[in-house]
Scaffold this motif. Sequence first.
Motif, PDB file in Angstrom:
ATOM      1  N   GLY A  40       0.812  -1.220   0.000  1.00  0.00           N
ATOM      2  CA  GLY A  40       0.000   0.000   0.000  1.00  0.00           C
ATOM      3  C   GLY A  40       0.844   1.267   0.000  1.00  0.00           C
ATOM      4  O   GLY A  40       2.040   1.241   0.325  1.00  0.00           O
ATOM      5  N   ALA A  41       0.222   2.387  -0.391  1.00  0.00           N
ATOM      6  CA  ALA A  41       0.845   3.715  -0.264  1.00  0.00           C
ATOM      7  C   ALA A  41       0.077   4.527   0.776  1.00  0.00           C
ATOM      8  O   ALA A  41       0.677   5.203   1.613  1.00  0.00           O
ATOM      9  N   SER A  42      -1.267   4.471   0.703  1.00  0.00           N
ATOM     10  CA  SER A  42      -2.066   5.167   1.720  1.00  0.00           C
ATOM     11  C   SER A  42      -2.434   4.130   2.792  1.00  0.00           C
ATOM     12  O   SER A  42      -3.586   3.768   2.965  1.00  0.00           O
ATOM     13  N   HIS A 146      -1.874   8.473  -4.402  1.00  0.00           N
ATOM     14  CA  HIS A 146      -1.573   7.631  -5.564  1.00  0.00           C
ATOM     15  C   HIS A 146      -1.104   8.411  -6.782  1.00  0.00           C
ATOM     16  O   HIS A 146      -0.731   7.822  -7.794  1.00  0.00           O
ATOM     17  N   GLN A 154      -9.089  10.265  -3.226  1.00  0.00           N
ATOM     18  CA  GLN A 154      -8.095   9.326  -3.757  1.00  0.00           C
ATOM     19  C   GLN A 154      -8.587   8.544  -4.971  1.00  0.00           C
ATOM     20  O   GLN A 154      -7.816   8.289  -5.898  1.00  0.00           O
ATOM     21  N   GLU A 155      -9.866   8.111  -4.934  1.00  0.00           N
ATOM     22  CA  GLU A 155     -10.348   7.249  -6.025  1.00  0.00           C
ATOM     23  C   GLU A 155     -11.793   7.564  -6.387  1.00  0.00           C
ATOM     24  O   GLU A 155     -12.655   7.592  -5.504  1.00  0.00           O
ATOM     25  N   GLU A 196      -2.627   3.216  -9.708  1.00  0.00           N
ATOM     26  CA  GLU A 196      -3.561   2.129 -10.021  1.00  0.00           C
ATOM     27  C   GLU A 196      -4.098   2.211 -11.447  1.00  0.00           C
ATOM     28  O   GLU A 196      -5.048   1.517 -11.791  1.00  0.00           O
ATOM     29  N   ASP A 232     -13.257   6.315  -2.971  1.00  0.00           N
ATOM     30  CA  ASP A 232     -12.424   6.107  -1.787  1.00  0.00           C
ATOM     31  C   ASP A 232     -11.868   7.479  -1.433  1.00  0.00           C
ATOM     32  O   ASP A 232     -10.998   8.007  -2.148  1.00  0.00           O
ATOM     33  N   GLU A 275     -15.801   4.800   0.597  1.00  0.00           N
ATOM     34  CA  GLU A 275     -14.789   4.159   1.442  1.00  0.00           C
ATOM     35  C   GLU A 275     -14.009   5.215   2.221  1.00  0.00           C
ATOM     36  O   GLU A 275     -13.715   6.289   1.688  1.00  0.00           O
ATOM     37  N   ASP A 302     -11.772   0.929   5.386  1.00  0.00           N
ATOM     38  CA  ASP A 302     -10.499   0.344   4.934  1.00  0.00           C
ATOM     39  C   ASP A 302      -9.473   0.586   6.038  1.00  0.00           C
ATOM     40  O   ASP A 302      -9.218  -0.284   6.876  1.00  0.00           O
ATOM     41  N   LYS A 327      -8.141  -6.650   2.662  1.00  0.00           N
ATOM     42  CA  LYS A 327      -6.835  -6.710   2.001  1.00  0.00           C
ATOM     43  C   LYS A 327      -5.979  -7.703   2.782  1.00  0.00           C
ATOM     44  O   LYS A 327      -5.570  -7.406   3.925  1.00  0.00           O
ATOM     45  N   HIS A 355      -7.391  -5.003  -3.985  1.00  0.00           N
ATOM     46  CA  HIS A 355      -5.974  -4.895  -4.331  1.00  0.00           C
ATOM     47  C   HIS A 355      -5.301  -3.836  -3.453  1.00  0.00           C
ATOM     48  O   HIS A 355      -5.950  -3.178  -2.625  1.00  0.00           O
ATOM     49  N   ARG A 356      -3.997  -3.624  -3.663  1.00  0.00           N
ATOM     50  CA  ARG A 356      -3.272  -2.479  -3.097  1.00  0.00           C
ATOM     51  C   ARG A 356      -2.808  -1.610  -4.261  1.00  0.00           C
ATOM     52  O   ARG A 356      -2.809  -2.029  -5.412  1.00  0.00           O
ATOM     53  N   SER A 357      -2.349  -0.400  -3.926  1.00  0.00           N
ATOM     54  CA  SER A 357      -1.871   0.463  -5.013  1.00  0.00           C
ATOM     55  C   SER A 357      -0.598  -0.098  -5.647  1.00  0.00           C
ATOM     56  O   SER A 357      -0.379   0.052  -6.851  1.00  0.00           O
ATOM     57  N   LYS A 378     -12.478  -4.677  -5.510  1.00  0.00           N
ATOM     58  CA  LYS A 378     -11.889  -3.424  -5.996  1.00  0.00           C
ATOM     59  C   LYS A 378     -10.491  -3.756  -6.481  1.00  0.00           C
ATOM     60  O   LYS A 378      -9.608  -4.043  -5.672  1.00  0.00           O
TER      61      LYS A 378
HETATM   62  C1  LIG Z   1      -6.012   0.399  -2.497  1.00  0.00           C
HETATM   63  C2  LIG Z   1      -5.817   1.431  -1.680  1.00  0.00           C
HETATM   64  O1  LIG Z   1      -4.645   2.087  -1.637  1.00  0.00           O
HETATM   65  P1  LIG Z   1      -3.333   1.592  -0.850  1.00  0.00           P
HETATM   66  O2  LIG Z   1      -3.023   0.216  -1.340  1.00  0.00           O
HETATM   67  O3  LIG Z   1      -2.310   2.613  -1.221  1.00  0.00           O
HETATM   68  O4  LIG Z   1      -3.684   1.580   0.605  1.00  0.00           O
HETATM   69  C3  LIG Z   1      -6.886   1.940  -0.803  1.00  0.00           C
HETATM   70  O5  LIG Z   1      -6.664   2.898  -0.050  1.00  0.00           O
HETATM   71  O6  LIG Z   1      -7.991   1.392  -0.806  1.00  0.00           O
END
Ligand SMILES: C=C(OP(=O)(O)O)C(=O)O
Length: 400
Positions: A40-42, A146, A154-155, A196, A232, A275, A302, A327, A355-357, A378
Amino acid sequence: MTLVTDVRLRRVLDSRGNPTVEADVRTESGGFGRAKAPSGASTGEYEAIELPVGEAIANARELAIPRLVGEVYAGNQRDIDAALRGADGTDDFSQIGANSAVAISMAAAKAAADVLGAPLFQHLGGTFRGDTFPTPLGNVVGGGEHAADATHIQEFLAAPVGAPSVEEAVFANAAVHAAVGDVLDERGLACGKGDEGAWAPSIEDEQAFDIVSEATEIVEDDVGFEIGIGLDIAGAELYDAEEGVYRYGETVRETDEQLAYIAELVDEHDLVYVEDPIDEDDFEGYAELTARVGTETLVCGDDLFVTNVDRLERGIEMGAANSILIKPNQIGTLSDTVDAVERARRNGYDPVISHRSGETEDTTIAHLAVATDAPFIKTGAVGGERTAKLNELIRIEHNA
Ligand SMILES: C=C(OP(=O)(O)O)C(=O)O
Ligand SMILES: [Mg+2]
């Protein structure tokens, strides 16, 4: 026999070009499984710990592999995962790293499925799974952590809730992604993509809503089924804990203003999914928002829950959220992951497998979503590491 006879770990690339852990598991009767950890990043503050890859591999070789090889059966996932927890000895996998743990856990499951000659989803979920499929949430515009200099949210996710099949849903999301690209072009906003694969224009969130709505309507007209919009927000990344406010660049919102803003977005855009609308420590705020909009939309935790049954239990007691993002690498093993899905389900929370970023070509989460009969997954809309999972869903749907 699924007795584990060999576990190998190595450093491979992820989609950001960073190193990640790949695990190979072999069994006595020739079963083989290979899996890779995402990143992940966030990331949520309460996630299991991802160690630097060299350290994660060295520690897992020293502490975990001796407890696995010749000791446990890959077919018994709980024993595999208990051995990983025993080897680590902490609550957050800070000894061997959640990246080593999750790669081994998933590789063992694949090795067991290989011995059975069954698809992974069937090994994990049983013979009656595979007839229903998750709706894919496809990231079409994004920013936050991201992408630099893009949207604050973010999304922005396409949610083809009316699709008659997973295949049509996957193609609808790709079409929305392409339509967003066209609308951006027409408006002179051509841009690159974030981690992503979502478009990352340097625009305000309001304009992104406008563009995503236009693109989903174009594709809806074409495919003839409903495509909703999800978000998200990644609220913890916008939250300034010192000041107790949410910062969207120059725009600052107090918590009650943030809750009102989210409720307004749900109404205005008929959001099907929201989210992480607020900070990961604010269970009360989640409960308030869920009471307000929980019958209209999914309020998904999340960073709030981090796939952790204890945090989910707290949410359930308080009425915080009505959905949980799942996750596997947030918690470190498949057993803990499935426990979180089942606890959610029993309490009316919709699990959304994610998934993750930072991703790889690993397809485990596609199987996990089918195995657990999750209503949503997702995993992006385009880009090789995202389409790996989406194409796997299509293969499962086609019994391929
Ligand atoms: C997929 C995500 O990003 P990250 O993997 O960076 O947490 C998310 O925040 O849902
Ligand atoms: Mg998130």
